[in-house]
Enzyme design. Structure first.
Site, PDB file in Angstrom:
ATOM      1  N   SER A  21      -2.405   5.681  -4.829  1.00 19.56           N
ATOM      2  CA  SER A  21      -2.570   6.399  -3.073  1.00 19.56           C
ATOM      3  C   SER A  21      -1.898   5.371  -2.216  1.00 19.56           C
ATOM      4  CB  SER A  21      -3.146   6.866  -3.017  1.00 19.56           C
ATOM      5  OG  SER A  21      -3.517   7.862  -2.051  1.00 19.56           O
ATOM      6  N   ARG A  22      -3.221   4.813  -1.846  1.00 21.02           N
ATOM      7  CA  ARG A  22      -3.138   3.043  -1.365  1.00 21.02           C
ATOM      8  C   ARG A  22      -3.699   1.867  -1.672  1.00 21.02           C
ATOM      9  NH1 ARG A  22       0.687   4.939   0.869  1.00 21.02           N
ATOM     10  NH2 ARG A  22       0.555   6.902   2.640  1.00 21.02           N
ATOM     11  N   ASP A  46      -0.144   2.138  -9.181  1.00 21.96           N
ATOM     12  CA  ASP A  46       1.356   2.294  -8.464  1.00 21.96           C
ATOM     13  C   ASP A  46       1.270   1.634  -6.712  1.00 21.96           C
ATOM     14  OD1 ASP A  46       4.437   2.965  -8.257  1.00 21.96           O
ATOM     15  OD2 ASP A  46       3.520   4.402  -7.009  1.00 21.96           O
ATOM     16  N   GLU A  51      -0.246  -5.552  -0.838  1.00 21.45           N
ATOM     17  CA  GLU A  51       1.400  -5.826  -1.778  1.00 21.45           C
ATOM     18  C   GLU A  51       2.250  -6.005  -0.285  1.00 21.45           C
ATOM     19  OE1 GLU A  51       2.156  -0.582  -0.867  1.00 21.45           O
ATOM     20  OE2 GLU A  51       1.536  -1.752  -2.561  1.00 21.45           O
ATOM     21  N   HIS A  83       5.384   0.844  -6.396  1.00 19.70           N
ATOM     22  CA  HIS A  83       5.271   1.814  -5.601  1.00 19.70           C
ATOM     23  C   HIS A  83       6.948   2.762  -6.225  1.00 19.70           C
ATOM     24  CE1 HIS A  83       3.345   1.941  -2.456  1.00 19.70           C
ATOM     25  NE2 HIS A  83       3.672   0.475  -1.781  1.00 19.70           N
TER      26      HIS A  83
END
Length: 120
Positions: A21-22, A46, A51, A83
């Site tokens: 998600s975040r 992810d 980042e 991502h």
């Protein structure tokens, strides 16, 4: 940090933590502390809270200057995919289809079904 030190400590030792998600939802420094203590069966990220400027660029000749990320990826039970979770044939196809439809609708001056907030 919804998943902060207290939340991490309250999880079972054999928990599997996944975040697609975040990055800011997880306190990564606290996660590293828990991983060093032998906690978590697996962690899949992810996203990563710091980042910006790290992913989507070839940094292979520079090395990683983010000590937390560098430590995080040393654990055998952690995978960081930067991502890539969205990057499937179906997902990319849907993105392409929606984009083409949006442009086509715009050029034809008709409302798009993808508008979240219609003009008043």
């Amino acid at each position: 940090h919804i998943i902060n030190e207290a939340a991490l400590k309250s999880m079972k030792d054999d928990a599997i933590l996944v975040n697609s998600s975040r990055g800011g939802l997880i306190d990564t420094a606290a996660l590293v502390t828990e991983l060093r203590a032998g906690r978590f069966l697996g962690v899949g990220l992810d996203v990563y809270e710091a980042e910006a400027g790290l992913f989507f660029l070839d940094k292979s000749l520079e090395g990683v200057d983010d000590d937390t990320l560098a430590r995080l990826v040393t654990f055998p039970n952690v995978i960081v995919t930067s991502h890539q979770a969205y990057y499937t044939e179906d997902a990319v196809g849907q993105i392409i289809d929606a984009t083409v439809q949006n442009v086509t609708d715009y050029l034809a001056r008709r409302p798009s079904e993808n508008v979240l907030v219609p003009r008043i």
